[in-house]
Design a protein around this motif. Structure first.
Motif, PDB file in Angstrom:
ATOM      1  N   TYR A   1      26.489  48.133  31.670  1.00  0.00           N
ATOM      2  CA  TYR A   1      26.638  46.848  32.279  1.00  0.00           C
ATOM      3  C   TYR A   1      25.951  45.742  31.818  1.00  0.00           C
ATOM      4  O   TYR A   1      24.564  46.030  31.392  1.00  0.00           O
ATOM      5  CB  TYR A   1      26.562  46.810  33.553  1.00  0.00           C
ATOM      6  CG  TYR A   1      27.540  47.649  34.459  1.00  0.00           C
ATOM      7  CD1 TYR A   1      28.876  47.454  34.364  1.00  0.00           C
ATOM      8  CD2 TYR A   1      27.290  48.223  35.789  1.00  0.00           C
ATOM      9  CE1 TYR A   1      29.961  48.209  34.943  1.00  0.00           C
ATOM     10  CE2 TYR A   1      28.219  48.943  36.229  1.00  0.00           C
ATOM     11  CZ  TYR A   1      29.585  48.952  36.025  1.00  0.00           C
ATOM     12  OH  TYR A   1      30.538  49.758  36.744  1.00  0.00           O
TER      13      TYR A   1
ATOM     14  N   ASP B   1      29.302  33.093  30.158  1.00  0.00           N
ATOM     15  CA  ASP B   1      28.625  34.276  30.858  1.00  0.00           C
ATOM     16  C   ASP B   1      28.240  33.897  32.363  1.00  0.00           C
ATOM     17  O   ASP B   1      27.455  34.794  33.060  1.00  0.00           O
ATOM     18  CB  ASP B   1      27.437  34.830  30.010  1.00  0.00           C
ATOM     19  CG  ASP B   1      26.540  33.709  29.861  1.00  0.00           C
ATOM     20  OD1 ASP B   1      26.790  32.621  30.129  1.00  0.00           O
ATOM     21  OD2 ASP B   1      25.310  34.043  29.235  1.00  0.00           O
TER      22      ASP B   1
ATOM     23  N   GLU C   1      26.324  39.924  33.000  1.00  0.00           N
ATOM     24  CA  GLU C   1      27.529  39.185  33.676  1.00  0.00           C
ATOM     25  C   GLU C   1      28.436  40.180  34.371  1.00  0.00           C
ATOM     26  O   GLU C   1      29.282  40.108  35.115  1.00  0.00           O
ATOM     27  CB  GLU C   1      28.274  38.468  32.331  1.00  0.00           C
ATOM     28  CG  GLU C   1      28.622  39.289  31.057  1.00  0.00           C
ATOM     29  CD  GLU C   1      27.720  39.100  30.138  1.00  0.00           C
ATOM     30  OE1 GLU C   1      27.821  38.830  29.023  1.00  0.00           O
ATOM     31  OE2 GLU C   1      26.081  38.944  30.501  1.00  0.00           O
ATOM     32  N   ASP C   2      28.400  41.463  33.649  1.00  0.00           N
ATOM     33  CA  ASP C   2      29.217  42.596  34.346  1.00  0.00           C
ATOM     34  C   ASP C   2      28.756  42.796  35.754  1.00  0.00           C
ATOM     35  O   ASP C   2      29.420  43.046  36.905  1.00  0.00           O
ATOM     36  CB  ASP C   2      29.326  43.876  33.473  1.00  0.00           C
ATOM     37  CG  ASP C   2      29.716  43.707  32.128  1.00  0.00           C
ATOM     38  OD1 ASP C   2      30.611  42.884  31.960  1.00  0.00           O
ATOM     39  OD2 ASP C   2      29.022  44.277  31.150  1.00  0.00           O
TER      40      ASP C   2
ATOM     41  N   THR D   1      35.603  31.708  38.768  1.00  0.00           N
ATOM     42  CA  THR D   1      36.572  32.657  39.069  1.00  0.00           C
ATOM     43  C   THR D   1      36.537  33.237  40.431  1.00  0.00           C
ATOM     44  O   THR D   1      37.461  33.467  41.158  1.00  0.00           O
ATOM     45  CB  THR D   1      36.709  33.645  37.806  1.00  0.00           C
ATOM     46  OG1 THR D   1      36.841  32.962  36.664  1.00  0.00           O
ATOM     47  CG2 THR D   1      37.483  34.690  38.144  1.00  0.00           C
ATOM     48  N   TYR D   2      35.264  33.528  40.672  1.00  0.00           N
ATOM     49  CA  TYR D   2      34.915  34.499  41.955  1.00  0.00           C
ATOM     50  C   TYR D   2      34.432  33.735  43.096  1.00  0.00           C
ATOM     51  O   TYR D   2      34.639  34.054  44.183  1.00  0.00           O
ATOM     52  CB  TYR D   2      34.080  35.675  41.759  1.00  0.00           C
ATOM     53  CG  TYR D   2      34.613  36.544  40.424  1.00  0.00           C
ATOM     54  CD1 TYR D   2      35.237  37.825  41.182  1.00  0.00           C
ATOM     55  CD2 TYR D   2      34.173  36.631  39.312  1.00  0.00           C
ATOM     56  CE1 TYR D   2      35.751  38.521  40.377  1.00  0.00           C
ATOM     57  CE2 TYR D   2      34.704  37.506  38.383  1.00  0.00           C
ATOM     58  CZ  TYR D   2      35.433  38.593  38.909  1.00  0.00           C
ATOM     59  OH  TYR D   2      36.003  39.465  37.937  1.00  0.00           O
TER      60      TYR D   2
ATOM     61  N   ILE E   1      32.638  32.682  35.347  1.00  0.00           N
ATOM     62  CA  ILE E   1      32.290  33.759  36.452  1.00  0.00           C
ATOM     63  C   ILE E   1      32.393  33.186  37.565  1.00  0.00           C
ATOM     64  O   ILE E   1      33.139  33.518  38.679  1.00  0.00           O
ATOM     65  CB  ILE E   1      31.083  34.576  36.353  1.00  0.00           C
ATOM     66  CG1 ILE E   1      31.536  35.359  34.772  1.00  0.00           C
ATOM     67  CG2 ILE E   1      31.103  35.571  37.333  1.00  0.00           C
ATOM     68  CD1 ILE E   1      30.200  36.204  34.317  1.00  0.00           C
TER      69      ILE E   1
ATOM     70  N   TYR F   1      30.890  40.562  42.998  1.00  0.00           N
ATOM     71  CA  TYR F   1      32.003  39.788  43.650  1.00  0.00           C
ATOM     72  C   TYR F   1      33.180  40.432  43.780  1.00  0.00           C
ATOM     73  O   TYR F   1      33.868  40.474  44.800  1.00  0.00           O
ATOM     74  CB  TYR F   1      32.312  38.591  42.636  1.00  0.00           C
ATOM     75  CG  TYR F   1      31.287  37.361  42.716  1.00  0.00           C
ATOM     76  CD1 TYR F   1      30.753  36.847  43.641  1.00  0.00           C
ATOM     77  CD2 TYR F   1      30.633  37.046  41.385  1.00  0.00           C
ATOM     78  CE1 TYR F   1      29.754  35.643  43.764  1.00  0.00           C
ATOM     79  CE2 TYR F   1      29.808  36.090  41.430  1.00  0.00           C
ATOM     80  CZ  TYR F   1      29.431  35.235  42.524  1.00  0.00           C
ATOM     81  OH  TYR F   1      28.340  34.468  42.544  1.00  0.00           O
ATOM     82  N   GLU F   2      33.569  41.281  42.906  1.00  0.00           N
ATOM     83  CA  GLU F   2      34.461  42.240  43.149  1.00  0.00           C
ATOM     84  C   GLU F   2      34.451  43.289  44.448  1.00  0.00           C
ATOM     85  O   GLU F   2      35.378  43.567  45.319  1.00  0.00           O
ATOM     86  CB  GLU F   2      34.854  42.919  41.984  1.00  0.00           C
ATOM     87  CG  GLU F   2      35.577  42.209  40.832  1.00  0.00           C
ATOM     88  CD  GLU F   2      35.641  43.127  39.490  1.00  0.00           C
ATOM     89  OE1 GLU F   2      34.818  43.919  39.505  1.00  0.00           O
ATOM     90  OE2 GLU F   2      35.831  42.323  38.437  1.00  0.00           O
TER      91      GLU F   2
ATOM     92  N   LYS G   1      30.011  40.239  37.992  1.00  0.00           N
ATOM     93  CA  LYS G   1      31.450  40.373  38.223  1.00  0.00           C
ATOM     94  C   LYS G   1      31.660  41.803  39.421  1.00  0.00           C
ATOM     95  O   LYS G   1      32.604  41.615  40.497  1.00  0.00           O
ATOM     96  CB  LYS G   1      32.431  40.713  37.114  1.00  0.00           C
ATOM     97  CG  LYS G   1      32.419  39.589  35.919  1.00  0.00           C
ATOM     98  CD  LYS G   1      33.118  39.947  34.825  1.00  0.00           C
ATOM     99  CE  LYS G   1      33.032  38.930  33.815  1.00  0.00           C
ATOM    100  NZ  LYS G   1      33.919  39.270  32.510  1.00  0.00           N
ATOM    101  N   LYS G   2      30.970  42.733  39.079  1.00  0.00           N
ATOM    102  CA  LYS G   2      31.085  43.821  40.044  1.00  0.00           C
ATOM    103  C   LYS G   2      30.574  43.075  41.428  1.00  0.00           C
ATOM    104  O   LYS G   2      31.320  43.842  42.308  1.00  0.00           O
ATOM    105  CB  LYS G   2      30.165  44.989  39.435  1.00  0.00           C
ATOM    106  CG  LYS G   2      30.390  46.233  40.191  1.00  0.00           C
ATOM    107  CD  LYS G   2      29.771  47.287  39.546  1.00  0.00           C
ATOM    108  CE  LYS G   2      29.941  48.705  40.152  1.00  0.00           C
ATOM    109  NZ  LYS G   2      31.672  48.805  40.372  1.00  0.00           N
TER     110      LYS G   2
END
Length: 300
Positions: free
Chosen positions: A284, A82, A287-288, A89-90, A86, A294-295, A291-292
């Motif tokens: 959300y 979590d 952890e969501d 990855t990002y 992440i 970074y995206e 991710k959001k």
């Protein structure tokens, strides 16, 4: 009722704050070799001395990037799903300042490994304070947390308080060749030298351009937990490990971030009849939100 501490871990960092590139090295090596810290050539693989190896081992756990698991008597390390995975990855190079704010939150909220950091940001409210002021007051807070008869090393606690100042204070000489050895968290703007009192410091709020609203939302959700969907603005300001204490935010700045999150559709706010409540109705998880964030950055 608060659980009293029977013992605390102090100076786990071996007096070394993590430096530029240390967390990246730790994460990469753990990803390649879960048993990295049991390997004979761990110093060569990490490129540091023995005490620094222990420090990196401490910091990758204290920051929530990795966790230790004992498997068939072996001590192995893995990226946390979590958080560590992440980040890897990002932002595997730890270039985004939001990553540092996420890490800062994990350190400050980690009272198991980082009790001095936890007390300093959550309970010590001094302004224009000296190191002596800070250390003395934080010791008193720790003493209140200890179980009857339990003790701690005052000298090791002093060392941790010194580490906090070194970790967050901006460099005085921008051309200092030692700057590369400083902790990246000095960039967060959470601690400054006092302009009014010699050898004194003040807690400061980060620039609104540095601290993104999604990082603020992440911390709010971490404190809400899975079941709860509302929180008072008072709690956001004063509750341990929440945005007011963690980021040195006053009520005005908290309300600015809440308005940003409301406009973006993440929360609703009820300020009628003195309620001052924040409601979160999205699905959300923390952890969501990471991710959001970074995206969204990658799309810009």
């Amino acid at each position: 009722m608060e659980t009293k501490l029977k013992k605390v871990r102090l100076k786990g960092n071996e007096s070394f704050n993590f430096r530029e590139g240390w967390l990246r090295k730790g994460v990469r090596c753990v990803g390649d070799y879960p048993n990295i810290f049991s390997m004979d050539d761990v110093m060569e693989r990490l490129g540091v001395g023995s005490k620094m190896v222990k420090s990196i081992k401490y910091w990758i756990q204290a920051t929530g990037l990795c966790e230790e698991k004992i498997e068939k008597s072996a001590h192995n390390f893995y990226l946390t799903k979590d958080f560590g995975e992440i980040i890897n990855t990002y932002d595997k190079y730890f270039d985004d300042i939001a990553t540092l704010y996420f890490i800062h939150y994990n350190i400050v909220s980690n009272d198991r490994l980082c009790i001095a950091w936890n007390i300093f940001f959550n309970e010590y409210l001094g302004r224009d304070f000296t190191k002596e002021d800070m250390t003395s007051a934080c010791k008193e807070f720790l003493e209140r947390k200890m179980d009857e008869g339990a003790t701690f090393s005052e000298s090791l606690f002093d060392d941790d308080c010194s580490s906090i100042l070194r970790m967050y204070l901006p460099m005085q000489n921008v051309e200092d060749p030692e700057e590369s050895l400083a902790c990246p968290l000095r960039e967060l703007g959470l601690l400054q030298r006092s302009s009014e009192k010699k050898n004194a410091f003040i807690k400061s709020a980060p620039s609104k351009y540095a601290l993104d609203m999604m990082v603020v939302l992440y911390v709010i959700l971490k404190n809400l937990g899975a079941e709860k969907k509302s929180v008072s603005i008072d709690d956001l300001f004063t509750a341990p490990n929440n945005i007011g204490r963690v980021f040195n935010l006053d009520r005005a700045k908290i309300n600015e971030y809440l308005d940003q999150l409301r406009v973006a559709g993440y929360i609703t706010i009820n300020r009628t009849a003195g309620l001052d409540m924040v409601y979160y109705e999205n699905s959300y998880l923390p952890e969501d939100v990471m991710k959001k964030y970074y995206e969204n950055v990658q799309e810009i």
